[in-house]
Write a protein that holds these residues in place. Structure first.
Motif, mmCIF file in Angstrom:
data_model
loop_
_atom_site.group_PDB
_atom_site.id
_atom_site.type_symbol
_atom_site.label_atom_id
_atom_site.label_comp_id
_atom_site.label_asym_id
_atom_site.label_seq_id
_atom_site.Cartn_x
_atom_site.Cartn_y
_atom_site.Cartn_z
ATOM 1 N N PRO A 126 0.822 -1.203 0.000
ATOM 2 C CA PRO A 126 0.000 0.000 0.000
ATOM 3 C C PRO A 126 0.853 1.249 0.000
ATOM 4 N N ALA A 127 0.376 2.272 -0.691
ATOM 5 C CA ALA A 127 1.099 3.536 -0.738
ATOM 6 C C ALA A 127 0.968 4.241 0.601
ATOM 7 N N GLN A 128 2.097 4.596 1.188
ATOM 8 C CA GLN A 128 2.119 5.239 2.486
ATOM 9 C C GLN A 128 2.578 6.680 2.334
ATOM 10 N N SER A 143 -5.302 12.351 -8.288
ATOM 11 C CA SER A 143 -6.676 12.837 -8.154
ATOM 12 C C SER A 143 -7.510 12.014 -7.192
ATOM 13 N N LEU A 144 -7.054 10.780 -6.884
ATOM 14 C CA LEU A 144 -7.769 9.917 -5.944
ATOM 15 C C LEU A 144 -7.244 10.052 -4.515
ATOM 16 N N GLY A 145 -6.237 10.898 -4.322
ATOM 17 C CA GLY A 145 -5.671 11.079 -2.998
ATOM 18 C C GLY A 145 -4.588 10.083 -2.641
ATOM 19 N N THR A 146 -4.114 9.307 -3.615
ATOM 20 C CA THR A 146 -3.056 8.324 -3.368
ATOM 21 C C THR A 146 -1.694 8.993 -3.449
ATOM 22 N N PRO A 147 -0.838 8.859 -2.433
ATOM 23 C CA PRO A 147 0.490 9.473 -2.474
ATOM 24 C C PRO A 147 1.357 8.884 -3.591
ATOM 25 N N CYS A 148 1.966 9.750 -4.382
ATOM 26 C CA CYS A 148 2.881 9.325 -5.434
ATOM 27 C C CYS A 148 4.332 9.525 -5.020
ATOM 28 N N ILE A 149 4.575 10.566 -4.231
ATOM 29 C CA ILE A 149 5.916 10.877 -3.763
ATOM 30 C C ILE A 149 5.798 11.564 -2.408
ATOM 31 N N PHE A 175 9.389 7.234 -3.628
ATOM 32 C CA PHE A 175 8.434 7.210 -4.736
ATOM 33 C C PHE A 175 7.581 5.955 -4.576
ATOM 34 N N SER A 176 6.265 6.146 -4.462
ATOM 35 C CA SER A 176 5.401 5.009 -4.134
ATOM 36 C C SER A 176 4.486 4.584 -5.272
#
Length: 331
Positions: free
Chosen positions: A215-217, A316-322, A277-278
């Motif tokens: 999961p992206a943290q 746009s979905l609120g998922t962390p990318c970096i 970077f997630s």
């Protein structure tokens, strides 16, 4: 007459092909064959055409996610280019594309962006991953982390010829494949360190990919106060022929927003930055950069210039990318 014209064009085309082959491939091949690892930027360095050939050859003969043995495993892959010169037009193009503005370098009390030396080191990084002694396939390498340090203002590179270096630090097996740490560095005309980056690249094991992904943290505490949120647009042109935003663009865009909203002191040398970077950021689309302050920096330090600044970019979905954090570098 037509026969003479045909022969003339055939001869001219053949001469042009021979010239291009000799200039962009054969000369670089001879440099590589001779084992040269230190290059003079004002003379001859391997061309991108030759590096593309090396990349293709290695990608066809090596599988992703596999660590290949070499004869002398203690010998590290390292390349150096000295006598490099600063080019203001190239810097302005970078600043314009990465959110700083076309006239950014001329602004008062602002240093050259922290990530700019990495752009200057791109050919060196390519030389490392395409070298015969590099133990992974250059195809499919994904950046998963980075540590960046500035010991002096990057503006020091403007004052005269400087040197760049790139080399492998270590390989290690992980659950998803093999990671490699590559160190990039820049030194001023007196050979004093100015900038250093440790880039972690992942070579995924394509034969053992599972549907389970970590999961992206993010670093952001849902209860954090005084979080600054900046909405940005990510155009198609960001991807440079790919539907994903490059990791360097994500990082540079975050740092540009940090400087705009937290001030130049937040990124002024000497500083240390750690980044993870997630998730990829797909194009085109919207993204949000969130900025906030964390714990104080060095003991006894006072003022906003010594606080840690954290940042996070979400899709746009609120998922962390970096996610990342900048703090003062203890010397």
């Amino acid at each position: 007459m037509e026969n003479y014209l045909t022969l003339f064009f055939i001869g001219a085309w053949t001469a042009l092909c021979v010239y291009l082959f000799y200039t962009y491939l054969y000369r670089s091949y001879k440099l590589n064959k001779s084992g040269v690892v230190v290059f003079d930027r004002q003379r001859e360095i391997p061309s991108f055409a030759y590096l593309l050939y090396r990349f293709t050859k290695a990608a066809l003969h090596r599988r992703q996610g596999k660590l290949y043995p070499i004869k002398d495993s203690a010998e590290k892959v390292t390349f150096t280019i000295f006598n490099c010169r600063f080019q203001s037009k190239h810097l302005r193009r970078y600043c314009s594309a990465f959110g700083y503005g076309w006239d950014y370098p001329d602004s008062t009390f602002r240093d050259i962006p922290m990530c700019y030396p990495e752009v200057l080191s791109f050919r060196l990084l390519t030389m490392v991953v395409c070298a015969e002694r590099f133990r992974l396939s250059p195809l499919g390498l994904v950046r998963v982390g980075q540590t960046l340090r500035t010991f002096q203002p990057v503006d020091e590179l403007k004052k005269g010829p400087f040197s760049l270096q790139a080399g492998v630090v270590e390989y290690r097996a992980v659950e998803r494949g093999v990671e490699v740490d590559i160190k990039l560095s820049a030194a001023d005309r007196a050979d004093l360190p100015v900038w250093e980056a440790n880039v972690t690249l992942l070579s995924r094991d394509t034969q053992h990919i599972t549907s389970r992904q970590p999961p992206a943290q993010g670093l952001l505490d849902p209860e954090s106060e005084e979080v600054k949120t900046v909405e940005i647009s990510v155009p198609w042109s960001t991807g440079l022929r790919r539907p994903l935003a490059p990791s360097l663009w994500l990082l540079s865009k975050c740092l540009a927003e940090v400087e705009k909203h937290k001030g130049a002191d937040a990124v002024r040398a000497p500083v240390c930055m750690r980044v993870w970077f997630s998730q990829p950021l797909f194009l085109p689309g919207k993204a949000a950069v969130r900025l906030w302050e964390t714990a104080p920096g060095a003991p006894g330090a006072t003022g906003p210039s010594h606080r840690h600044c954290a940042f996070q970019m979400e899709d746009s979905l609120g998922t962390p990318c970096i996610v990342g954090e900048i703090g003062r570098l203890e010397q």
